[in-house]
Design an enzyme around this catalytic site. Structure first.
Site, PDB file in Angstrom:
ATOM      1  N   ASP A   1     -61.468  72.509  58.926  1.00  0.00           N
ATOM      2  CA  ASP A   1     -60.031  72.354  59.154  1.00  0.00           C
ATOM      3  C   ASP A   1     -59.339  73.722  59.244  1.00  0.00           C
ATOM      4  O   ASP A   1     -59.985  74.772  59.248  1.00  0.00           O
ATOM      5  CB  ASP A   1     -59.430  71.487  58.040  1.00  0.00           C
ATOM      6  CG  ASP A   1     -58.346  70.553  58.540  1.00  0.00           C
ATOM      7  OD1 ASP A   1     -57.690  70.873  59.541  1.00  0.00           O
ATOM      8  OD2 ASP A   1     -58.143  69.489  57.915  1.00  0.00           O
TER       9      ASP A   1
ATOM     10  N   GLU B   1     -58.970  72.801  64.495  1.00  0.00           N
ATOM     11  CA  GLU B   1     -57.832  73.720  64.437  1.00  0.00           C
ATOM     12  C   GLU B   1     -56.640  73.182  65.227  1.00  0.00           C
ATOM     13  O   GLU B   1     -55.692  73.924  65.521  1.00  0.00           O
ATOM     14  CB  GLU B   1     -58.247  75.131  64.847  1.00  0.00           C
ATOM     15  CG  GLU B   1     -58.651  75.334  66.271  1.00  0.00           C
ATOM     16  CD  GLU B   1     -57.490  75.755  67.160  1.00  0.00           C
ATOM     17  OE1 GLU B   1     -56.957  76.851  67.034  1.00  0.00           O
ATOM     18  OE2 GLU B   1     -57.125  74.938  68.019  1.00  0.00           O
ATOM     19  N   TRP B   2     -56.674  71.872  65.527  1.00  0.00           N
ATOM     20  CA  TRP B   2     -55.525  71.112  66.047  1.00  0.00           C
ATOM     21  C   TRP B   2     -55.113  71.493  67.466  1.00  0.00           C
ATOM     22  O   TRP B   2     -54.017  71.163  67.915  1.00  0.00           O
ATOM     23  CB  TRP B   2     -54.317  71.223  65.114  1.00  0.00           C
ATOM     24  CG  TRP B   2     -54.640  71.186  63.670  1.00  0.00           C
ATOM     25  CD1 TRP B   2     -55.550  70.374  63.053  1.00  0.00           C
ATOM     26  CD2 TRP B   2     -54.067  71.983  62.639  1.00  0.00           C
ATOM     27  NE1 TRP B   2     -55.578  70.623  61.707  1.00  0.00           N
ATOM     28  CE2 TRP B   2     -54.672  71.614  61.423  1.00  0.00           C
ATOM     29  CE3 TRP B   2     -53.087  72.976  62.628  1.00  0.00           C
ATOM     30  CZ2 TRP B   2     -54.346  72.195  60.201  1.00  0.00           C
ATOM     31  CZ3 TRP B   2     -52.760  73.557  61.416  1.00  0.00           C
ATOM     32  CH2 TRP B   2     -53.381  73.169  60.222  1.00  0.00           C
ATOM     33  N   GLY B   3     -55.961  72.243  68.171  1.00  0.00           N
ATOM     34  CA  GLY B   3     -55.620  72.643  69.528  1.00  0.00           C
ATOM     35  C   GLY B   3     -54.596  73.744  69.618  1.00  0.00           C
ATOM     36  O   GLY B   3     -54.103  74.056  70.712  1.00  0.00           O
ATOM     37  N   GLU B   4     -54.273  74.381  68.492  1.00  0.00           N
ATOM     38  CA  GLU B   4     -53.200  75.380  68.479  1.00  0.00           C
ATOM     39  C   GLU B   4     -53.530  76.616  69.308  1.00  0.00           C
ATOM     40  O   GLU B   4     -52.645  77.241  69.891  1.00  0.00           O
ATOM     41  CB  GLU B   4     -52.882  75.784  67.041  1.00  0.00           C
ATOM     42  CG  GLU B   4     -52.183  74.692  66.248  1.00  0.00           C
ATOM     43  CD  GLU B   4     -51.580  75.227  64.967  1.00  0.00           C
ATOM     44  OE1 GLU B   4     -52.083  76.249  64.459  1.00  0.00           O
ATOM     45  OE2 GLU B   4     -50.613  74.623  64.478  1.00  0.00           O
TER      46      GLU B   4
ATOM     47  N   ASP C   1     -53.012  65.454  64.093  1.00  0.00           N
ATOM     48  CA  ASP C   1     -53.647  64.256  63.541  1.00  0.00           C
ATOM     49  C   ASP C   1     -53.118  62.976  64.172  1.00  0.00           C
ATOM     50  O   ASP C   1     -51.925  62.850  64.462  1.00  0.00           O
ATOM     51  CB  ASP C   1     -53.398  64.179  62.042  1.00  0.00           C
ATOM     52  CG  ASP C   1     -54.253  65.141  61.253  1.00  0.00           C
ATOM     53  OD1 ASP C   1     -54.299  65.007  60.031  1.00  0.00           O
ATOM     54  OD2 ASP C   1     -54.884  66.024  61.849  1.00  0.00           O
TER      55      ASP C   1
END
Length: 693
Positions: free
Chosen positions: A196, A229-232, A251
């Site tokens: 994460d 990494e949430w696509g950041e 999420d």
């Protein structure tokens, strides 16, 4: 990232560096044991030290094994159903492994049983090692791994590329401990790591994720590596040599709006996916209760055509037969697991009618006809448009009906609201043995006032190369409803491209309460060889009541339908959190409003106006109850056309007036979108909304 609420997204990238004394474990001499302040096994005295330690480890630049995750990983992750609650424990994990075998999920391709956050104690031991929570996992992670491996399955684990994980409790993260933690995971028998992004201290994402890649490689154990990494930082552009899959979004939540938003973010990234490198739009919500079975079938269909990892997010010990039917559909799973490794591409999406096609290794194409809208819609493409060669006819396999048909080349279906028809189409020369495909459709929206007859028209169209014979259409509704054919409902034969149209008079009982009611349109027919076939179209009719003359507070009127990005739409309060009735007084820029609707992007609230109203007006803005991250756009739609829009508003904006001319419209929709940057903190208020009729 853990989506406890989009209002307080736990991306704690800024933290106390004084509490994060780190270095790359194994690259420096051991330091003193942890003190009461929480120092790690080895330490750097500043954020610069953290950065340099990661740089030293990433300089190893070791590639992961190339033979892992050649198809998208399939398995289970507990987070969506348990979060950190007490039911996440060893008994649950073992129970899931048992069910994988007992319910045939292992045979269907599911193999990873993955632990998410909260499996460890909040502190490392005196040697800086991770410690499994003895209450949750009395036999340790090694004991659980041995049990899972004994079932012929694999075990996954979770940590964060930061000083702590994403839980509010703050369990130890792996930043600066990559070598030591990876070694522990390997020694325990871990086969999959979800890594994460919380509490990352501002260290460059690529360096953090490469550091763990190299640490995993150094263990010598094959471990699938999932970058969360949430696509950041657009990992699809750089992570193919770092991990096996990477999150492309924030999420997911267990609601239609969240699933739809994430799907739309992931679909454009098809070119970046392939064997061993997958776009990950987050875990499945199928079976958690926030969507209908139709919506869950869409969820599973679209994740499969996008070649997404399929990680079950519901507690299978409580799952319904419908849930097992969806997640166990081997024909749909085969689309996801096709060894060619292509992600489906969008061919069209006009008006919420999506066509997505995926090239398969055997030369066939899987085609998703997906209906984003709230009403049944016809969606069409052709064999040529999806990339198939010219042929006399084609075999069309419906992957949810598990039935095969022939088509002359047109690929078309009337798809229920929020539904997906998933088809596998091939120019295989075997088409003639199958009955012809027919499309069963309905002209007109089933909006019915109690006691009044509504005229609707059905159409049965033969798409096949062969004729459809002895065609019959039937239309049924709930007890007390009267549905009568007012024109012929049968035909002896329909040649290719020909249709049977039937008019129906549909009447809801007097006194029927406003709301949604299930109707069923059905056709039966025979192939030239005598094979009987049928097509069924489930429909939703809305019993509606015309609004009263004059000005009415919208929040006092019955709505037809709602979609909301977080929890339910609230009347006369803000959105609040995920539960019904947990909102606060509607407040925009410090001004409190007594009436209105509290929503969260993306949302839509539909009202029947019956052609009798002229205007909708409201004060709109982002509610004060959350931080300044919220960005939304308010829109008013009349019969499918946008009548007014605010443009993007933020928490810093005062309430703005928004009104629209809706003269003659049958249906008015109040829509809020996310402003283009995701749904974090997007609490939106329709304050003092008035409908003038």
């Amino acid at each position: 990232m853990r989506h406890i609420s989009p209002l307080a997204t736990r991306r704690r990238v800024v933290g106390s560096l004084a509490a994060a004394l780190l270095c790359a474990a194994g690259l420096a001499a051991p330091a003193a044991a942890r003190d009461a302040g929480g120092a790690s096994e080895t330490s750097e005295a500043s954020g610069t030290g953290v950065q340099s330690a990661v740089e030293r480890l990433s300089a190893l630049d070791a590639k992961l094994p190339g033979d892992l995750a050649l198809t998208p990983p399939m398995g289970f992750n507990n987070w969506n159903s348990t979060h950190c609650r007490a039911e996440f424990d060893e008994a649950m994990v073992k129970g899931i492994a048992d069910l994988f075998v007992e319910k045939g999920l292992k045979d269907a391709g599911y193999q990873y049983v993955n632990l998410d956050d909260c499996w460890a104690l909040p502190e490392r031991d005196a040697n800086g090692k991770l410690v499994p929570d003895p209450k949750r996992f009395p036999n340790g992670i090694k004991g659980v791994a041995d049990y899972v491996h004994g079932k012929g399955l694999k075990l996954g684990i979770y940590t964060s590329a930061g000083t702590k994980t994403c839980s509010d409790i703050g369990f130890p993260g792996a930043l600066g401990h990559e070598v030591s933690d990876a070694r522990q995971f390997a020694d325990w028998g871990v086969d999959y790591l979800k890594y994460d992004n919380c509490n990352n201290q501002g260290v460059d994402a690529k360096k953090r994720y490469i550091a763990m890649r190299d640490a995993l490689k150094a263990t010598g154990r094959p471990i699938v590596y999932s970058l969360c990494e949430w696509g950041e930082n657009k990992p699809w552009e750089w992570a193919a040599d770092v991990g096996h899959l990477w999150r492309t979004t924030g999420d997911i939540s267990d609601n239609w709006s969240s699933m739809l938003s994430i799907m739309k973010q992931n679909l454009p990234l098809a070119e970046h996916a392939g064997p061993g490198r997958w776009n990950d739009p987050d875990m499945l919500e199928v079976g958690n209760g926030g969507m209908t079975d139709t919506e869950y079938r869409t969820h599973f269909s679209m994740w499969s055509i996008m070649a997404s990892p399929l990680l079950i997010g519901s507690d299978l010990r409580k799952a319904t037969p419908e849930t097992f039917e969806i997640i166990g559909n081997k024909e749909v799973i085969a689309v996801d697991q096709d060894p060619l490794g292509k992600q489906g591409k969008v061919l069209s999406s006009d008006g919420g009618r999506w066509v997505v096609a995926k090239e398969m290794k055997d030369g066939s194409r899987t085609v998703a006809l997906f209906n984003e809208t709230g009403t049944a819609r016809s969606i069409a493409t052709s064999a040529k448009d999806v990339g198939l060669p010219d042929a006399d006819g084609y075999t069309l396999r419906d992957l949810w009906q598990h039935k095969s048909y022939n088509t002359a080349g047109k690929i078309s279906a009337t798809v229920p609201a929020h539904g997906t028809v998933l088809l596998r189409v091939a120019a295989d020369g075997k088409w003639a043995k199958n009955p012809p495909a027919v499309e069963l459709g309905l002209d007109g929206d089933p909006l019915v006032e109690p006691g009044k007859s509504e005229k609707l028209t059905s159409k049965v169209t033969n798409l096949g190369r062969t004729s459809a014979q002895k065609v019959s259409a039937t239309f049924t509704g709930p007890s007390g409803w009267r549905i009568e054919a007012t024109s012929p409902s049968t035909a002896n034969s329909l040649r290719t491209g020909k249709s049977l149209g039937t008019s129906w008079a549909v009447t809801a009982p007097r006194g029927a309460a406003p709301g949604a009611y299930d109707l069923t349109l059905k056709t039966t027919y025979r192939s030239p060889g005598g094979t009987r076939a049928e097509n069924v179209l489930p429909l939703t009719a809305h019993v509606v009541v015309a609004p009263p003359a004059g000005n009415s507070a919208v929040s006092d009127l019955p709505w037809m339908s709602t979609v909301n990005g977080w929890g339910p739409v609230e009347k006369d309060t803000s959105n609040g959190e995920s539960a019904a009735g947990d909102g606060n007084p509607i407040t925009i820029g410090g001004v409190v409003h007594a009436k209105g609707l509290g929503v969260h992007s993306d949302s839509a609230v539909e009202y029947y106006t019956g052609g009798a109203c002229e205007k909708v007006a409201a004060r709109v803005g982002v509610d004060d109850e959350k931080d300044p991250k919220g960005t939304v756009t308010f829109e008013i739609w009349a019969d499918g056309k946008k009548a007014a829009s605010t443009g993007v508003l933020t928490n810093a904006d005062a309430a703005r007036s928004l009104s629209a001319d809706v003269t003659g419209a049958q249906v008015v929709r109040l829509v809020v979108t996310d402003g283009g940057d995701g749904g974090d903190s997007d609490h939106a208020d329709w304050a003092e909304p008035v409908l003038s009729c």
